[in-house]
Write a protein that holds these residues in place. Structure first.
Motif, mmCIF file in Angstrom:
data_model
loop_
_atom_site.group_PDB
_atom_site.id
_atom_site.type_symbol
_atom_site.label_atom_id
_atom_site.label_comp_id
_atom_site.label_asym_id
_atom_site.label_seq_id
_atom_site.Cartn_x
_atom_site.Cartn_y
_atom_site.Cartn_z
ATOM 1 N N ILE A 347 0.812 -1.153 -0.010
ATOM 2 C CA ILE A 347 0.063 -0.052 0.058
ATOM 3 C C ILE A 347 0.895 1.315 -0.191
ATOM 4 O O ILE A 347 1.503 1.684 0.964
ATOM 5 N N GLY A 348 0.843 1.831 -1.192
ATOM 6 C CA GLY A 348 1.808 3.275 -1.118
ATOM 7 C C GLY A 348 0.710 4.594 -1.186
ATOM 8 O O GLY A 348 1.347 5.649 -1.005
ATOM 9 N N THR A 349 -0.586 4.343 -1.453
ATOM 10 C CA THR A 349 -1.428 5.369 -1.355
ATOM 11 C C THR A 349 -2.252 4.950 -0.174
ATOM 12 O O THR A 349 -3.073 4.364 -0.310
ATOM 13 N N LEU A 350 -2.628 5.933 0.871
ATOM 14 C CA LEU A 350 -3.610 5.741 1.945
ATOM 15 C C LEU A 350 -4.138 7.150 2.408
ATOM 16 O O LEU A 350 -3.403 7.966 2.545
ATOM 17 N N GLU A 351 -5.267 6.769 2.422
ATOM 18 C CA GLU A 351 -6.215 8.015 2.891
ATOM 19 C C GLU A 351 -6.336 7.741 4.200
ATOM 20 O O GLU A 351 -6.793 6.523 4.928
ATOM 21 N N ARG A 365 1.356 9.621 8.251
ATOM 22 C CA ARG A 365 1.725 9.396 7.003
ATOM 23 C C ARG A 365 3.399 9.335 6.649
ATOM 24 O O ARG A 365 3.764 8.273 6.265
ATOM 25 N N LEU A 370 5.252 4.708 3.365
ATOM 26 C CA LEU A 370 4.572 3.910 2.630
ATOM 27 C C LEU A 370 5.143 3.562 1.142
ATOM 28 O O LEU A 370 5.961 4.475 0.596
ATOM 29 N N ARG A 371 4.920 2.349 0.788
ATOM 30 C CA ARG A 371 5.793 1.950 -0.468
ATOM 31 C C ARG A 371 4.395 1.165 -1.184
ATOM 32 O O ARG A 371 4.014 0.070 -0.515
ATOM 33 N N ASP A 373 2.031 -0.061 -5.093
ATOM 34 C CA ASP A 373 1.154 0.382 -5.970
ATOM 35 C C ASP A 373 -0.289 0.500 -5.512
ATOM 36 O O ASP A 373 -1.224 1.012 -6.028
ATOM 37 N N SER A 375 -3.702 1.007 -3.003
ATOM 38 C CA SER A 375 -4.403 2.156 -2.253
ATOM 39 C C SER A 375 -5.258 1.685 -1.302
ATOM 40 O O SER A 375 -6.113 0.367 -1.440
ATOM 41 N N THR A 377 -7.998 2.822 2.684
ATOM 42 C CA THR A 377 -8.238 3.911 3.466
ATOM 43 C C THR A 377 -7.831 3.188 5.021
ATOM 44 O O THR A 377 -8.216 2.133 5.098
ATOM 45 N N ASP A 393 -11.819 -0.190 2.172
ATOM 46 C CA ASP A 393 -11.860 0.298 0.906
ATOM 47 C C ASP A 393 -13.185 0.796 0.611
ATOM 48 O O ASP A 393 -14.083 0.440 1.133
#
Length: 395
Positions: A347-351, A365, A370-371, A373, A375, A377, A393
């Motif tokens: 998970i590299g994109t995290l809300e 954050r 984070l690393r 591709d 994503s 929440t 999600d």
């Protein structure tokens, strides 16, 4: 904006120069534009006014859309103006109640007055500040004799013959640029005067969404408004503008769609539920209106913990009054262990969302490093008295 700048701007030369300018976005753009206009022989007041207006028009697009390109603003006016989507709802309620002539007291740069006039009402737009009133008059000029603009204190306006009042008390110190919030006891006009007016005639009064609920009169309808995820205002409706049997309302606007939840009073919360397959985040207007219980029942859900406005349940249901998420799993709340778990899942994109815990999402954050591709929440909250990290999600 000072009077000298206003005088220079409200001329044929000034308005033509303003409309001819390209967008001014950066500090370097400002410097270049100012230098070019001064070299062309334009006065300092005019240069300051037109460059300032170009920047304000750009900022105002979020509230006024394409209309901003033909309006004039102060910085404070942009910040305090009602969004056009919300003003349209105010105007619609006025028309539905049979209002034909409305006095807009504290009109600012004229956002609500534009909406009132746009649905065919006769409007008296009043602001105590002469510069702001002059800008409102410019913005409202397309409506001709249907709108009268005055610079006058709200308390001094003769309301004889007007069907209703729209009232936006000044909640900040006076000025056109840097202002600060004041306490409700220092609003202008005073809230006691405003509430007394609402007992004599139909009034819609705009307040901040965090206004003290204990100070709300019993006989008014209190409507909280959320726009695209942000809770933007509270409106108190009185007289013919208040609906029978409605004392609490949450109006949720997203894009071109709007939805409303109403009740005769605050609704009772559901019992706490164990974490289920879905997590729901109620809109801010729903939380402020204390209608979370009503939404929970429609979703067959309940709060994850006492006093935490996240709802959970196993039913695959949603509603316009919440954002819904499918729960993946519960992860360790410790930052190092959480970071390791997220990296393992790519998970590299995290809300990041949080309630009931002292967490800075931006700082967290950075610590998670984070690393990947993928994503997701992450909800950081409290369950059973302990911190919890829930990976989910969006539905």
């Amino acid at each position: 904006m000072e009077q000298g700048e206003l005088d220079a701007l409200l001329t044929a030369e000034g308005l033509a120069l303003l409309d001819a300018l390209d967008p001014v976005e950066t500090t370097a753009d400002v410097a270049r534009t100012v230098s070019r206009l001064r070299a062309a022989g334009h006065s300092p007041d005019l240069v300051s006014a037109v460059v300032g207006q170009v920047r304000l028009r750009s900022r105002a697009e979020t509230k006024f859309g394409p209309f901003a390109a033909r309006m004039l603003f102060t910085r404070a006016g942009v910040e305090q103006a009602t969004r056009m989507a919300v003003a349209a709802h105010h105007a619609g309620r006025m028309r539905a109640a049979g209002i034909e002539r409305v006095a807009d007291l504290g009109c600012g740069i004229g956002g609500d007055a534009l909406a009132f006039a746009g649905v065919g009402m006769e409007v008296l737009a009043v602001d105590a500040d002469p510069v702001t009133a002059a800008l409102a008059a410019y913005n409202l000029r397309p409506f001709g004799d249907a709108v009268e603009v005055r610079s006058q204190r709200a308390e001094e306006v003769d309301l004889s013959g007007w069907d209703a009042v729209w009232l936006d008390p000044a909640r900040r110190t006076s000025g056109h640029s840097e202002t600060r919030r004041v306490s409700p006891s220092d609003y202008s006009p005073a809230l006691d005067w405003a509430h007394a007016l609402g007992e004599r005639m139909p009034v819609g009064m705009k307040l901040g969404p965090a206004h003290d609920r204990e100070a709300l009169p019993d006989e008014v309808e209190a409507q909280w408004v959320s726009v695209d995820g942000s809770t933007v205002e509270l409106v108190l409706w009185s007289g013919a503008l208040a609906r029978d049997g409605v004392r609490r309302s949450a109006l949720v606007i997203r894009g071109d769609a709007s939805h409303e939840l109403t009740a005769p009073a605050d609704t009772e919360d559901e019992p706490v539920h164990e974490l289920g397959a879905f997590l729901h985040e109620p809109e801010g207007a729903v939380i402020r209106a204390r209608l979370v219980g009503e939404v929970a029942r429609s979703l067959e859900a309940g709060p994850i913990a006492p006093g935490i406005a996240y709802l959970t349940g196993d039913a695959a249901l949603t509603t316009p009054f919440v954002s819904s998420f499918r729960v993946r799993e519960t992860l360790p709340a410790d930052v190092k262990a959480l970071a390791k778990a997220l990296r393992a899942r790519g998970i590299g994109t995290l809300e990041i969302k949080k309630r009931g815990v002292d967490v800075d999402p931006a700082l967290l954050r950075k610590k998670l490093n984070l690393r990947g591709d993928a994503s997701a929440t992450l909800f950081v909250t409290r369950i059973g008295g302990r911190r919890a990290a829930i990976l989910a999600d969006r539905v």
